[in-house]
Design an enzyme around this catalytic site. Sequence first.
Site, mmCIF file in Angstrom:
data_model
loop_
_atom_site.group_PDB
_atom_site.id
_atom_site.type_symbol
_atom_site.label_atom_id
_atom_site.label_comp_id
_atom_site.label_asym_id
_atom_site.label_seq_id
_atom_site.Cartn_x
_atom_site.Cartn_y
_atom_site.Cartn_z
ATOM 1 N N ARG A 62 0.846 -1.122 -0.117
ATOM 2 C CA ARG A 62 -0.215 0.023 -0.071
ATOM 3 C C ARG A 62 0.767 1.402 0.248
ATOM 4 N NH1 ARG A 62 -2.930 -4.039 2.014
ATOM 5 N NH2 ARG A 62 -0.756 -4.649 2.695
ATOM 6 N N THR A 63 1.737 1.317 0.938
ATOM 7 C CA THR A 63 2.643 2.559 1.322
ATOM 8 C C THR A 63 3.247 2.944 -0.003
ATOM 9 O OG1 THR A 63 2.720 1.957 3.368
ATOM 10 C CG2 THR A 63 4.056 3.914 2.616
ATOM 11 N N LYS A 90 25.259 -6.068 -1.441
ATOM 12 C CA LYS A 90 26.515 -6.664 -1.841
ATOM 13 C C LYS A 90 27.334 -5.934 -0.626
ATOM 14 C CE LYS A 90 26.228 -5.656 -6.508
ATOM 15 N NZ LYS A 90 26.943 -4.703 -7.641
ATOM 16 N N ARG A 112 11.392 3.472 3.531
ATOM 17 C CA ARG A 112 10.866 2.614 4.477
ATOM 18 C C ARG A 112 12.014 1.665 4.917
ATOM 19 N NH1 ARG A 112 5.798 -1.243 4.770
ATOM 20 N NH2 ARG A 112 4.977 0.560 5.127
ATOM 21 N N HIS A 140 4.983 5.709 11.759
ATOM 22 C CA HIS A 140 4.256 5.534 10.250
ATOM 23 C C HIS A 140 3.617 6.828 9.907
ATOM 24 C CE1 HIS A 140 3.332 3.945 6.534
ATOM 25 N NE2 HIS A 140 2.823 2.719 6.755
HETATM 26 N N1 CP Z 1 -0.214 0.117 5.913
HETATM 27 C C1 CP Z 1 1.039 -0.234 5.287
HETATM 28 O O1 CP Z 1 2.230 0.250 5.610
HETATM 29 O O2 CP Z 1 0.990 -1.194 4.194
HETATM 30 P P1 CP Z 1 2.148 -1.808 3.550
HETATM 31 O O3 CP Z 1 3.256 -2.588 4.494
HETATM 32 O O4 CP Z 1 1.777 -2.942 2.571
HETATM 33 O O5 CP Z 1 2.687 -0.513 2.906
#
Ligand code: CP
Length: 316
Positions: A62-63, A90, A112, A140
């Site tokens: 999603r993110t 590496k 991320r 988040h």
């Molecule tokens: N909500 C969320 O962070 O989903 P993803 O891990 O799929 O990005």
Amino acid sequence: MYSENLVWPKDLIDLRGLSAFHLTAILDAAENFREVSEREIKKVPTLRGKLVVFFFHENSTRTRLSFEVAAKRLSADTLSLSSSGSSMAKGETLLDTAKNIEAMSPDALVIRHSASGAAQFLGDRLSCPVLNAGDGAHAHPTQALLDLLTIRRHKGRIQGLKVAIIGDIAHSRVARSNMIGLSALGAQVRVAGPPSMMVGGLDDEYGVKVFSRPEPALEGADVIIMLRIQLERQSGQLFPGAREYARVYGLNPRRLSLAHPEAIVLHPGPVNQGVEMSPQVYQCPQSVILDQVSNGVAVRMALLYLLVDNPERHKA
Ligand code: CP
């Protein structure tokens, strides 16, 4: 409409430090950008000529996709890098990788990472805005903002709402960012989860009420946020099994009936149906989980606009 006079931080690492005015401004901007996604030609020239780099060092659906959609709808050029396909496999360090990305003059880096603090680490060392797409169990912020937008769209307000956050609180960056954002906008937040998935001091640190069982947290709740069990961040088995977890903590129609009759149900995804919520609840009219995903695009468009398009509005 958001205020043009607000000063914005260079990076979005966490919601801590953003005032209620900033949070409201982001939601108002996102509300405006939602309309772009409803057009036949879903594109505006806002970030034409800007380069946004996505560096995902942990799995995401999603993110990652909604950040990419958001950047493309703003006409930005985009590059995407994952740890498995990069020279980090590496042995190149995170900072060296980021410095090489910086040498290509990006206008923003979206990261991320499985380590708490990774986004702050890069934000402190790179000149371009760094947007945190989730770091370990720390934060988040864009998920919390899309949750806030979803709640505001369904309930018309955040102030005074009773919000229950239920599940693996200890390992959840979504819970932490939501506790900050919801409290800043005046919601009454309750959290509940197994003692083995809870941390002490949440009441003092975030001003939330803490329960070990879901029922008192659900009583009269206007909003329910269910969390996934974060197996990837747990060091040992914290509950006897998925069936026991579902029986004691899962959201089923009986537990949902404890909440306000018009309560809405959110989940950041991915959802394990039958564990943290039953398939009946996942599919019920009160579930707004796919609205969250749509709102994620608008929130990320707003953030890219506010942090990338207008560097002169940043703090020195
Ligand atoms: N909500 C969320 O962070 O989903 P993803 O891990 O799929 O990005």
